[in-house]
Scaffold this motif. Sequence first.
Motif, PDB file in Angstrom:
ATOM      1  N   MET A   1      10.228 -11.983  32.752  1.00 42.06           N
ATOM      2  CA  MET A   1       9.121 -11.064  32.978  1.00 42.06           C
ATOM      3  C   MET A   1       8.645 -10.526  31.627  1.00 42.06           C
ATOM      4  SD  MET A   1       8.758 -11.085  36.295  1.00 42.06           S
ATOM      5  CE  MET A   1       7.652  -9.682  36.517  1.00 42.06           C
TER       6      MET A   1
ATOM      7  N   GLN B   1       6.252  -7.315  29.564  1.00 44.31           N
ATOM      8  CA  GLN B   1       5.664  -5.975  29.664  1.00 44.31           C
ATOM      9  C   GLN B   1       4.203  -6.037  30.089  1.00 44.31           C
ATOM     10  OE1 GLN B   1       4.773  -3.889  25.924  1.00 44.31           O
ATOM     11  NE2 GLN B   1       5.363  -5.736  24.796  1.00 44.31           N
TER      12      GLN B   1
ATOM     13  N   ASP C   1       2.984  -8.117  32.355  1.00 43.55           N
ATOM     14  CA  ASP C   1       2.832  -8.445  33.770  1.00 43.55           C
ATOM     15  C   ASP C   1       2.456  -7.187  34.553  1.00 43.55           C
ATOM     16  OD1 ASP C   1       3.490 -11.134  33.517  1.00 43.55           O
ATOM     17  OD2 ASP C   1       5.643 -10.752  33.725  1.00 43.55           O
TER      18      ASP C   1
ATOM     19  N   ILE D   1       2.397  -4.414  37.521  1.00 45.42           N
ATOM     20  CA  ILE D   1       3.494  -3.809  38.282  1.00 45.42           C
ATOM     21  C   ILE D   1       3.634  -4.498  39.629  1.00 45.42           C
ATOM     22  CG2 ILE D   1       2.127  -1.987  39.358  1.00 45.42           C
ATOM     23  CD1 ILE D   1       5.729  -1.729  37.928  1.00 45.42           C
TER      24      ILE D   1
ATOM     25  N   LYS E   1       3.320  -7.685  40.094  1.00 46.38           N
ATOM     26  CA  LYS E   1       4.140  -8.872  39.860  1.00 46.38           C
ATOM     27  C   LYS E   1       5.606  -8.488  39.703  1.00 46.38           C
ATOM     28  CE  LYS E   1       4.629 -12.991  36.975  1.00 46.38           C
ATOM     29  NZ  LYS E   1       4.076 -13.802  35.861  1.00 46.38           N
ATOM     30  N   TRP E   2       5.856  -7.392  38.994  1.00 44.75           N
ATOM     31  CA  TRP E   2       7.235  -6.934  38.854  1.00 44.75           C
ATOM     32  C   TRP E   2       7.872  -6.683  40.214  1.00 44.75           C
ATOM     33  CZ3 TRP E   2      10.578  -6.468  34.815  1.00 44.75           C
ATOM     34  CH2 TRP E   2      10.061  -6.597  33.523  1.00 44.75           C
ATOM     35  N   LYS E   3       7.104  -6.112  41.130  1.00 40.31           N
ATOM     36  CA  LYS E   3       7.666  -5.696  42.414  1.00 40.31           C
ATOM     37  C   LYS E   3       7.513  -6.747  43.511  1.00 40.31           C
ATOM     38  CE  LYS E   3       7.239  -0.738  41.558  1.00 40.31           C
ATOM     39  NZ  LYS E   3       6.800   0.589  42.083  1.00 40.31           N
TER      40      LYS E   3
ATOM     41  N   TRP F   1      13.325  -5.680  44.067  1.00 42.61           N
ATOM     42  CA  TRP F   1      12.823  -6.159  42.786  1.00 42.61           C
ATOM     43  C   TRP F   1      13.610  -5.591  41.605  1.00 42.61           C
ATOM     44  CZ3 TRP F   1      11.146  -2.748  39.096  1.00 42.61           C
ATOM     45  CH2 TRP F   1      10.912  -1.421  39.535  1.00 42.61           C
TER      46      TRP F   1
ATOM     47  N   ARG G   1      15.569  -7.602  38.989  1.00 50.47           N
ATOM     48  CA  ARG G   1      15.019  -8.164  37.755  1.00 50.47           C
ATOM     49  C   ARG G   1      15.551  -7.419  36.531  1.00 50.47           C
ATOM     50  NH1 ARG G   1      10.969 -11.472  39.555  1.00 50.47           N
ATOM     51  NH2 ARG G   1       9.471 -10.727  41.115  1.00 50.47           N
TER      52      ARG G   1
ATOM     53  N   ASN H   1      14.628  -8.686  30.596  1.00 51.30           N
ATOM     54  CA  ASN H   1      13.619  -8.115  31.494  1.00 51.30           C
ATOM     55  C   ASN H   1      13.635  -6.591  31.416  1.00 51.30           C
ATOM     56  OD1 ASN H   1      12.730 -10.601  32.396  1.00 51.30           O
ATOM     57  ND2 ASN H   1      13.920 -10.551  34.296  1.00 51.30           N
TER      58      ASN H   1
ATOM     59  N   PHE I   1      10.520  -4.097  30.670  1.00 51.99           N
ATOM     60  CA  PHE I   1      10.123  -3.033  31.598  1.00 51.99           C
ATOM     61  C   PHE I   1      10.094  -1.687  30.877  1.00 51.99           C
ATOM     62  CE2 PHE I   1      10.792  -0.085  35.197  1.00 51.99           C
ATOM     63  CZ  PHE I   1       9.773  -0.509  36.037  1.00 51.99           C
TER      64      PHE I   1
ATOM     65  N   LYS J   1       7.017  -1.606  28.878  1.00 58.99           N
ATOM     66  CA  LYS J   1       5.868  -1.401  29.777  1.00 58.99           C
ATOM     67  C   LYS J   1       5.685   0.080  30.083  1.00 58.99           C
ATOM     68  CE  LYS J   1       3.835  -3.086  34.101  1.00 58.99           C
ATOM     69  NZ  LYS J   1       2.658  -3.648  33.400  1.00 58.99           N
TER      70      LYS J   1
END
Length: 276
Positions: A32, A34, A36, A38, A40-42, A47, A50, A56, A60, A63
Amino acid sequence: MRNNGQFSKRIKKRYETFWHDSQAEEIRNTPMSQYDSIEKWKAAPYWQRRLSNKHNAREFAKKNGCKVPDLYWKGTDIENLDFSKLPSHYVIRPTIGHSCNHVFVMDNGQNLFDKKQYSHEEIKKILKWEVTKNPVLEFLVEEFLQNEEGNYAILTDYKFYCFNGEIACLYAINRLSPKSGFGTFYDEHWNQLKKVQFNYPPIDNQKAPHCFKEMVETAKKLSKSYDMFVRIDLYATAKGCVFGEFTPTPSMGMNFTSFGKKLMLAYWDKYCYGYI
């Protein structure tokens, strides 16, 4: 009785739900960024798994506007790790793992964690063997962060036990090695608390770091983004508060005192009710 009770059961249930699942490793180890969204993160069940991948987790944290150590190298192709391009001080750690296993805190050829000298070839041999055992494992070579006094030393750990933006307590550990040191618990205003866990002998007269306000703000911000209970490890450094890692199942819920269990459950039920 240290390893019994409702808090321990919740942590063990979370561990089983997170990791006894056919999708678990794919979710954890999908790279993943920074940048991407949110969404996509979730876009995965639970999630937060990750963020148990330490690269990752770095992304984050960035981010969310938090500082992280500089990254010198990342990968599985250990043979192509060029030590000649590294400074005399650096840290190597795996993207997957816990308890500081296979971590090198290098000071001019000496690993401060075990006080042994290592050649570059010896380090490579160890890292290659770990990748052979787990092909999805990567290693990160990062900046050795100086402490607030500008010295290279094993940093004090500040472990924040957080619930959706609220801090139940923090554990300040003056670490001597991965498994030894001294530590005391505090609230978010640096008022000393009763012992929450039995892990390390207590120490008196610890002073709050200069960047403590920033640490509290960082812990709350990251905790709110994480959504549920998590321990967030931070460092006080020459460049301020720096993110370390997320720990979703600290100590597998074991070795908490009676006071600690009550404190954790009170925050969990108030701020994370219904969350795993």
